[in-house]
Design a protein around this motif. Structure first.
Motif, PDB file in Angstrom:
ATOM      1  N   VAL A  29       0.826  -1.206   0.000  1.00 49.88           N
ATOM      2  CA  VAL A  29       0.000   0.000   0.000  1.00 49.88           C
ATOM      3  C   VAL A  29       0.864   1.262   0.000  1.00 49.88           C
ATOM      4  O   VAL A  29       0.509   2.273  -0.611  1.00 49.88           O
ATOM      5  N   ILE A  30       2.030   1.203   0.655  1.00 48.20           N
ATOM      6  CA  ILE A  30       2.897   2.380   0.699  1.00 48.20           C
ATOM      7  C   ILE A  30       3.447   2.698  -0.690  1.00 48.20           C
ATOM      8  O   ILE A  30       3.461   3.850  -1.132  1.00 48.20           O
ATOM      9  N   VAL A  31       3.891   1.664  -1.401  1.00 46.17           N
ATOM     10  CA  VAL A  31       4.526   1.871  -2.706  1.00 46.17           C
ATOM     11  C   VAL A  31       3.497   2.213  -3.785  1.00 46.17           C
ATOM     12  O   VAL A  31       3.750   3.056  -4.660  1.00 46.17           O
ATOM     13  N   THR A  32       2.307   1.577  -3.729  1.00 43.98           N
ATOM     14  CA  THR A  32       1.343   1.735  -4.825  1.00 43.98           C
ATOM     15  C   THR A  32       0.297   2.827  -4.582  1.00 43.98           C
ATOM     16  O   THR A  32      -0.368   3.237  -5.524  1.00 43.98           O
ATOM     17  N   CYS A  33       0.144   3.277  -3.342  1.00 45.52           N
ATOM     18  CA  CYS A  33      -0.914   4.257  -3.059  1.00 45.52           C
ATOM     19  C   CYS A  33      -0.395   5.613  -2.571  1.00 45.52           C
ATOM     20  O   CYS A  33      -0.873   6.660  -3.014  1.00 45.52           O
ATOM     21  N   VAL A  34       0.556   5.591  -1.652  1.00 47.63           N
ATOM     22  CA  VAL A  34       0.986   6.838  -1.020  1.00 47.63           C
ATOM     23  C   VAL A  34       1.551   7.853  -2.020  1.00 47.63           C
ATOM     24  O   VAL A  34       1.200   9.035  -1.963  1.00 47.63           O
ATOM     25  N   PRO A  35       2.430   7.451  -2.976  1.00 43.10           N
ATOM     26  CA  PRO A  35       2.941   8.459  -3.923  1.00 43.10           C
ATOM     27  C   PRO A  35       1.834   9.148  -4.717  1.00 43.10           C
ATOM     28  O   PRO A  35       1.904  10.356  -4.980  1.00 43.10           O
ATOM     29  N   PHE A  36       0.797   8.384  -5.120  1.00 45.32           N
ATOM     30  CA  PHE A  36      -0.299   8.980  -5.868  1.00 45.32           C
ATOM     31  C   PHE A  36      -1.157   9.874  -4.978  1.00 45.32           C
ATOM     32  O   PHE A  36      -1.664  10.912  -5.409  1.00 45.32           O
ATOM     33  N   THR A  37      -1.311   9.476  -3.724  1.00 47.42           N
ATOM     34  CA  THR A  37      -2.143  10.243  -2.804  1.00 47.42           C
ATOM     35  C   THR A  37      -1.543  11.616  -2.527  1.00 47.42           C
ATOM     36  O   THR A  37      -2.273  12.586  -2.297  1.00 47.42           O
ATOM     37  N   ILE A  38      -0.232  11.715  -2.527  1.00 49.36           N
ATOM     38  CA  ILE A  38       0.409  13.013  -2.316  1.00 49.36           C
ATOM     39  C   ILE A  38      -0.064  14.021  -3.361  1.00 49.36           C
ATOM     40  O   ILE A  38      -0.409  15.157  -3.036  1.00 49.36           O
ATOM     41  N   THR A  39      -0.143  13.597  -4.622  1.00 44.21           N
ATOM     42  CA  THR A  39      -0.557  14.522  -5.676  1.00 44.21           C
ATOM     43  C   THR A  39      -2.044  14.825  -5.614  1.00 44.21           C
ATOM     44  O   THR A  39      -2.478  15.876  -6.084  1.00 44.21           O
ATOM     45  N   VAL A  40      -2.848  13.922  -5.017  1.00 46.80           N
ATOM     46  CA  VAL A  40      -4.283  14.156  -4.905  1.00 46.80           C
ATOM     47  C   VAL A  40      -4.562  15.425  -4.110  1.00 46.80           C
ATOM     48  O   VAL A  40      -5.533  16.137  -4.372  1.00 46.80           O
ATOM     49  N   SER A  87      -4.391   1.381  -7.731  1.00 44.29           N
ATOM     50  CA  SER A  87      -4.294   2.017  -6.422  1.00 44.29           C
ATOM     51  C   SER A  87      -5.414   1.573  -5.492  1.00 44.29           C
ATOM     52  O   SER A  87      -5.178   1.218  -4.335  1.00 44.29           O
ATOM     53  N   GLU A  88      -6.646   1.570  -5.999  1.00 41.86           N
ATOM     54  CA  GLU A  88      -7.790   1.172  -5.165  1.00 41.86           C
ATOM     55  C   GLU A  88      -7.706  -0.306  -4.789  1.00 41.86           C
ATOM     56  O   GLU A  88      -7.988  -0.682  -3.648  1.00 41.86           O
ATOM     57  N   CYS A  89      -7.320  -1.154  -5.739  1.00 41.07           N
ATOM     58  CA  CYS A  89      -7.203  -2.593  -5.448  1.00 41.07           C
ATOM     59  C   CYS A  89      -6.099  -2.869  -4.439  1.00 41.07           C
ATOM     60  O   CYS A  89      -6.276  -3.656  -3.502  1.00 41.07           O
ATOM     61  N   ALA A  90      -4.950  -2.222  -4.627  1.00 39.14           N
ATOM     62  CA  ALA A  90      -3.828  -2.433  -3.714  1.00 39.14           C
ATOM     63  C   ALA A  90      -4.194  -2.013  -2.294  1.00 39.14           C
ATOM     64  O   ALA A  90      -3.813  -2.679  -1.318  1.00 39.14           O
ATOM     65  N   LYS A  91      -4.942  -0.925  -2.167  1.00 35.96           N
ATOM     66  CA  LYS A  91      -5.346  -0.454  -0.846  1.00 35.96           C
ATOM     67  C   LYS A  91      -6.231  -1.489  -0.159  1.00 35.96           C
ATOM     68  O   LYS A  91      -6.027  -1.819   1.018  1.00 35.96           O
ATOM     69  N   ASP A  92      -7.214  -2.033  -0.882  1.00 39.82           N
ATOM     70  CA  ASP A  92      -8.119  -3.027  -0.293  1.00 39.82           C
ATOM     71  C   ASP A  92      -7.389  -4.346   0.004  1.00 39.82           C
ATOM     72  O   ASP A  92      -7.664  -4.998   1.019  1.00 39.82           O
ATOM     73  N   VAL A  93      -6.480  -4.753  -0.882  1.00 38.25           N
ATOM     74  CA  VAL A  93      -5.708  -5.971  -0.636  1.00 38.25           C
ATOM     75  C   VAL A  93      -4.873  -5.819   0.633  1.00 38.25           C
ATOM     76  O   VAL A  93      -4.823  -6.722   1.479  1.00 38.25           O
ATOM     77  N   SER A  94      -4.234  -4.662   0.773  1.00 38.89           N
ATOM     78  CA  SER A  94      -3.396  -4.427   1.949  1.00 38.89           C
ATOM     79  C   SER A  94      -4.203  -4.461   3.236  1.00 38.89           C
ATOM     80  O   SER A  94      -3.782  -5.057   4.236  1.00 38.89           O
ATOM     81  N   ILE A  95      -5.385  -3.833   3.225  1.00 36.44           N
ATOM     82  CA  ILE A  95      -6.243  -3.845   4.417  1.00 36.44           C
ATOM     83  C   ILE A  95      -6.651  -5.279   4.748  1.00 36.44           C
ATOM     84  O   ILE A  95      -6.615  -5.708   5.903  1.00 36.44           O
ATOM     85  N   GLY A  96      -7.045  -6.033   3.709  1.00 33.19           N
ATOM     86  CA  GLY A  96      -7.434  -7.423   3.919  1.00 33.19           C
ATOM     87  C   GLY A  96      -6.300  -8.260   4.475  1.00 33.19           C
ATOM     88  O   GLY A  96      -6.484  -9.032   5.429  1.00 33.19           O
ATOM     89  N   VAL A  97      -5.108  -8.120   3.912  1.00 31.21           N
ATOM     90  CA  VAL A  97      -3.943  -8.875   4.390  1.00 31.21           C
ATOM     91  C   VAL A  97      -3.672  -8.534   5.851  1.00 31.21           C
ATOM     92  O   VAL A  97      -3.408  -9.424   6.675  1.00 31.21           O
ATOM     93  N   SER A  98      -3.748  -7.245   6.192  1.00 28.64           N
ATOM     94  CA  SER A  98      -3.464  -6.822   7.563  1.00 28.64           C
ATOM     95  C   SER A  98      -4.433  -7.445   8.562  1.00 28.64           C
ATOM     96  O   SER A  98      -4.025  -8.092   9.529  1.00 28.64           O
ATOM     97  N   VAL A  99      -5.715  -7.261   8.317  1.00 23.89           N
ATOM     98  CA  VAL A  99      -6.692  -7.702   9.325  1.00 23.89           C
ATOM     99  C   VAL A  99      -6.827  -9.225   9.355  1.00 23.89           C
ATOM    100  O   VAL A  99      -6.981  -9.822  10.434  1.00 23.89           O
ATOM    101  N   PHE A 100      -6.742  -9.887   8.202  1.00 30.22           N
ATOM    102  CA  PHE A 100      -6.832 -11.349   8.200  1.00 30.22           C
ATOM    103  C   PHE A 100      -5.586 -11.979   8.830  1.00 30.22           C
ATOM    104  O   PHE A 100      -5.669 -13.010   9.504  1.00 30.22           O
ATOM    105  N   THR A 101      -4.424 -11.355   8.609  1.00 33.48           N
ATOM    106  CA  THR A 101      -3.192 -11.857   9.219  1.00 33.48           C
ATOM    107  C   THR A 101      -3.224 -11.668  10.729  1.00 33.48           C
ATOM    108  O   THR A 101      -2.791 -12.547  11.483  1.00 33.48           O
ATOM    109  N   LEU A 102      -3.732 -10.531  11.190  1.00 34.28           N
ATOM    110  CA  LEU A 102      -3.858 -10.303  12.628  1.00 34.28           C
ATOM    111  C   LEU A 102      -4.802 -11.324  13.265  1.00 34.28           C
ATOM    112  O   LEU A 102      -4.565 -11.793  14.383  1.00 34.28           O
TER     113      LEU A 102
END
Length: 330
Positions: free
Chosen positions: A80-91, A107-122
């Protein structure tokens, strides 16, 4: 979709538009503050998670069951940091999405995948700690020991990534949508809710995200930890004084459980404001009319916290794990 002006009374296909007050981006404080915040998140997130990944991969005694899940968490955060944050800065610097349809979907898919990985892994980590403390013989029988247990955990982690990718499928419908603020001001944004799916589609998607990515996993984790706490209280009373080896083993497992609990608390705090805002805005009938400076600030803080979660885990691990702290200093 975070650069949508939250008060608009018309769209491009309407002829009669009421005049809406529009503050140019150059006059907004977040235009100057948020790029610095996201740049900090980018630097800390890449550095912290990168060191965490290298530490686990380079040192054999760090490659155990809990750290396999921690590695999966770090990779999800890096995504999520590599695929979303750089684009969000320009937003927050440009009033329209400049990157095109492909990067919008990525960007939208990567954000949702990252959230899913985080919470399911926890959730998986909490289950692992529960069985390690409450029923270690069952865990031993299921996963085996040493390399076998790590391979079994790696398979679970891979399945978690697959599940997260499936849950992120609605994000593939993201598209470039044009909005009109007033007669003179229009902009385009990366928007995840196609109009042809109807007005109830955003409500359904956001409610499902809240349940799948937040409420249900945290409820399961809460049950695991309450059961774990109850078992530890009872076992402390029942263990004879001469069984010092078992006491040390329980203490070691409790340390790992505390580490996982720290990750869970951080996740819960970081994502709650964003869920609250999105559910309010898309479900409350007068949300657009009642959107004010408080909700604007609340939205921005929630958005920043959601991304900050991706760089906090290595810091939390450094504070609660002596072994990681030792290897980090090397």
């Amino acid at each position: 979709m975070e650069n949508i002006t939250m008060a608009f009374n018309c769209t491009l296909d309407e002829d009669n538009c009421t005049e809406e007050a529009y503050m140019p981006y150059s006059a907004r404080p977040e235009t100057y503050i948020l790029p610095a915040v996201f740049s900090f998140i980018l630097i800390i997130g890449v550095t912290g998670n990168g060191i965490l990944v290298l530490t686990i991969l380079r040192h054999a005694n760090m490659r155990n069951v809990p750290n396999t899940y921690v590695l999966s968490l770090a990779l999800g955060d890096m995504l999520v940091i590599v695929t979303c944050v750089p684009f969000t800065i320009t937003v927050y610097v440009l009033d329209s999405w400049p990157f095109g349809l492909l990067l919008c979907k990525v960007s939208e898919c990567a954000k949702d995948v990252s959230i899913g990985v985080s919470v399911f892994t926890l959730t998986a980590l909490s289950a692992d700690r529960f069985f390690a403390i409450v029923d270690p013989m069952r865990k031993l029988h299921t996963a085996g020991t040493g390399r076998r247990a790590t391979r079994f955990t790696s398979c679970i982690a891979a399945l978690i990534w697959c599940l997260a990718a499936i849950c992120a499928l609605p994000a593939t419908f993201s598209y470039i949508r044009f909005f009109r603020v007033n007669k003179d001001v229009t902009f385009k944004t990366c928007y995840p809710f196609p109009e042809e799916f109807g007005p109830n589609y955003p409500k359904i998607v956001l409610l499902c995200r809240f349940i799948v990515y937040y409420f249900l996993p945290l409820t399961i984790i809460g049950v695991f930890y309450l059961s774990m706490a109850s078992h530890l209280v009872q076992s402390t009373r029942n263990i004879p004084g001469e069984m010092q080896g078992q006491v040390k083993q329980i203490k070691a497992r409790k340390k790992v459980a505390k580490m996982v609990l720290a990750f869970v608390i951080i996740f819960a705090i970081c994502f709650l404001p964003q869920h609250v805002f999105m559910l309010w805005f898309y479900n409350y009938p007068d949300a657009q009319k009642d959107y004010n400076s408080f909700w604007h600030l609340f939205r921005i803080v929630g958005f920043c916290l959601a991304f900050a979660n991706s760089c906090i885990n290595p810091i939390a691990l450094y504070l609660v794990s002596g072994s990681f702290r030792k290897y980090f200093k090397r």
